[in-house]
Motif scaffolding. Structure first.
Motif: not given
Length: 150
Positions: A109-116
């Motif tokens: 999740x952290x990676x996805x939210x960082x990308x967002x």
């Protein structure tokens, strides 16, 4: 993502000053125009001055003006400078008393939210203050100015 009130007021201040390139404004002028707290706006103006987004001129005839032409003030830069914490989730437990999330070792999740977040800021980086200064809109919002030029 929700921007802080500090960033909201910073952007409003820049819009106000950008609509009046030949006029020095006071904190009181801006606070009254937007019906916002003058005390809070003092902190915002101080921070914008630190980032050289605005210039504060002291003394007789002083006031606030933009630090750069509107076309050089990038909205993404303003948001990055005024937002203290852009963390979308607290995986490391920074704001929860040091208790890291149990999912942290295997969570994506952290990676996805960082990308967002990067995508969000990337969009803001494509816009300058000049892009937001549409004369017709500003004249409607601030009729006391008369015709506004950008």
């Amino acid at each position: 993502m929700r921007l802080t009130l500090h960033t909201d007021y910073a952007l409003r201040t820049l819009l106000y000053l950008g609509a009046r390139p030949d006029t020095r404004a006071s904190i009181r002028d801006i606070a009254e125009a937007y019906k916002i707290s003058e005390n809070h706006l003092v902190k915002v103006v101080h921070r914008l001055g630190q980032g050289e987004f605005i210039k504060t001129i002291r003394g007789r005839g002083g006031g606030l003006i933009l630090g750069h032409p509107p076309a050089e003030i990038i909205i993404g830069s303003v948001v990055r400078f005024t937002e203290e914490d852009m963390m979308l989730v607290d995986c490391d437990g920074v704001s929860s008393g040091g208790r890291a999330c149990l999912l942290a070792p295997d969570c994506r999740l952290r990676g996805v939210l960082g990308e967002a977040l990067n995508a969000f800021l990337s969009v803001l980086d494509h816009y300058t203050l000049a892009d937001l200064l549409r004369p017709a809109d500003l004249t409607r919002l601030f009729p006391e100015l008369g015709p506004v030029r950008s």
